[in-house]
Motif scaffolding. Structure first.
Motif, PDB file in Angstrom:
ATOM      1  N   ARG A  78     -35.415  51.981  28.058  1.00 20.02           N
ATOM      2  CA  ARG A  78     -36.144  51.783  29.308  1.00 20.02           C
ATOM      3  C   ARG A  78     -35.329  50.955  30.297  1.00 20.02           C
ATOM      4  O   ARG A  78     -35.305  51.243  31.491  1.00 20.02           O
ATOM      5  N   GLU A  82     -32.163  55.192  33.125  1.00 19.38           N
ATOM      6  CA  GLU A  82     -31.765  56.597  33.221  1.00 19.38           C
ATOM      7  C   GLU A  82     -32.965  57.543  33.147  1.00 19.38           C
ATOM      8  O   GLU A  82     -32.900  58.664  33.609  1.00 19.38           O
ATOM      9  N   PHE A  83     -34.029  57.067  32.519  1.00 17.84           N
ATOM     10  CA  PHE A  83     -35.214  57.890  32.298  1.00 17.84           C
ATOM     11  C   PHE A  83     -36.441  57.110  32.728  1.00 17.84           C
ATOM     12  O   PHE A  83     -36.431  55.877  32.759  1.00 17.84           O
ATOM     13  N   GLU A  84     -37.520  57.825  33.055  1.00 14.66           N
ATOM     14  CA  GLU A  84     -38.787  57.157  33.324  1.00 14.66           C
ATOM     15  C   GLU A  84     -39.208  56.436  32.050  1.00 14.66           C
ATOM     16  O   GLU A  84     -38.813  56.826  30.946  1.00 14.66           O
ATOM     17  N   GLU A  85     -40.016  55.393  32.175  1.00 15.94           N
ATOM     18  CA  GLU A  85     -40.378  54.572  31.020  1.00 15.94           C
ATOM     19  C   GLU A  85     -41.004  55.375  29.889  1.00 15.94           C
ATOM     20  O   GLU A  85     -40.649  55.192  28.729  1.00 15.94           O
ATOM     21  N   GLU A  86     -41.951  56.245  30.199  1.00 13.39           N
ATOM     22  CA  GLU A  86     -42.611  57.039  29.155  1.00 13.39           C
ATOM     23  C   GLU A  86     -41.629  58.020  28.514  1.00 13.39           C
ATOM     24  O   GLU A  86     -41.655  58.232  27.308  1.00 13.39           O
ATOM     25  N   GLU A  87     -40.781  58.593  29.336  1.00 11.11           N
ATOM     26  CA  GLU A  87     -39.773  59.541  28.856  1.00 11.11           C
ATOM     27  C   GLU A  87     -38.766  58.834  27.942  1.00 11.11           C
ATOM     28  O   GLU A  87     -38.400  59.354  26.885  1.00 11.11           O
ATOM     29  N   ALA A  88     -38.344  57.643  28.322  1.00  9.81           N
ATOM     30  CA  ALA A  88     -37.397  56.866  27.513  1.00  9.81           C
ATOM     31  C   ALA A  88     -38.013  56.518  26.161  1.00  9.81           C
ATOM     32  O   ALA A  88     -37.356  56.610  25.122  1.00  9.81           O
ATOM     33  N   ALA A  90     -40.508  58.123  24.580  1.00  5.82           N
ATOM     34  CA  ALA A  90     -40.675  59.344  23.783  1.00  5.82           C
ATOM     35  C   ALA A  90     -39.348  59.784  23.175  1.00  5.82           C
ATOM     36  O   ALA A  90     -39.269  60.143  21.997  1.00  5.82           O
ATOM     37  N   MET A  91     -38.294  59.741  23.977  1.00  7.77           N
ATOM     38  CA  MET A  91     -36.987  60.167  23.484  1.00  7.77           C
ATOM     39  C   MET A  91     -36.495  59.232  22.382  1.00  7.77           C
ATOM     40  O   MET A  91     -36.039  59.679  21.327  1.00  7.77           O
ATOM     41  N   THR A 129     -26.532  54.692  28.475  1.00 13.27           N
ATOM     42  CA  THR A 129     -27.562  53.666  28.619  1.00 13.27           C
ATOM     43  C   THR A 129     -26.936  52.305  28.877  1.00 13.27           C
ATOM     44  O   THR A 129     -27.397  51.549  29.739  1.00 13.27           O
TER      45      THR A 129
END
Length: 140
Positions: A78, A82-88, A90-91, A129
């Motif tokens: 997070r 690089e990614f939205e918080e929820e996306e980070a 989940a990944m 990251t």
């Protein structure tokens, strides 16, 4: 009279991978140093179905042990921006759960064939990251 000093070896190996170990092939032996790993309960709640005529499924919950501290990995993913918080989240969680299964089943041809690509992907993801986090810290 002074009491003799006693030292106790740590219960778990030091954080990080010891030198000389390959990414997947030797980690299981390293983990065997009386290390239980981090224990997690994973819960997935089905909040809504795409259509009104589809039922919402009951929650799925299971427990796993992972050699990594997943919450810290999510925080770093997070923070990288690089990614939205929820996306980070989940990944990171998905990768950690999947790669732990890969570690346990590394001799299975299904996973053995995938290991080089996964090692490359994770290396690139970590580098990206770290670079994004460094740029974010420098900017502000």
């Amino acid at each position: 009279m002074t009491a003799p000093m006693t030292t106790t070896a740590p219960r778990t190996p030091p954080r990080g991978k010891p030198p000389g170990l390959k990414w997947i092939s030797d980690i299981e032996q390293w983990k065997g140093h009386d290390m239980q790993g981090h224990r997690y309960r994973v819960t997935v709640e089905h909040l809504a179905a795409p259509r009104n005529d589809q039922p919402v499924q009951p929650p799925l919950s299971f427990e796993v042990i992972n050699h990594d501290e997943i919450i810290g990995i999510v925080e770093r993913a997070r923070a990288g921006g690089e990614f939205e918080e929820e996306e980070a989240a989940a990944m990171a969680v998905g990768l950690k759960l999947f790669t732990e299964v890969m570690l346990k089943r590394r001799s299975d041809p299904l996973f053995a064939e995938f290991e080089p690509a996964m090692r490359s992907f994770i290396g690139k993801l970590k580098a990206r990251t770290r670079a994004a986090a460094a740029a974010s810290a420098a900017a502000g």
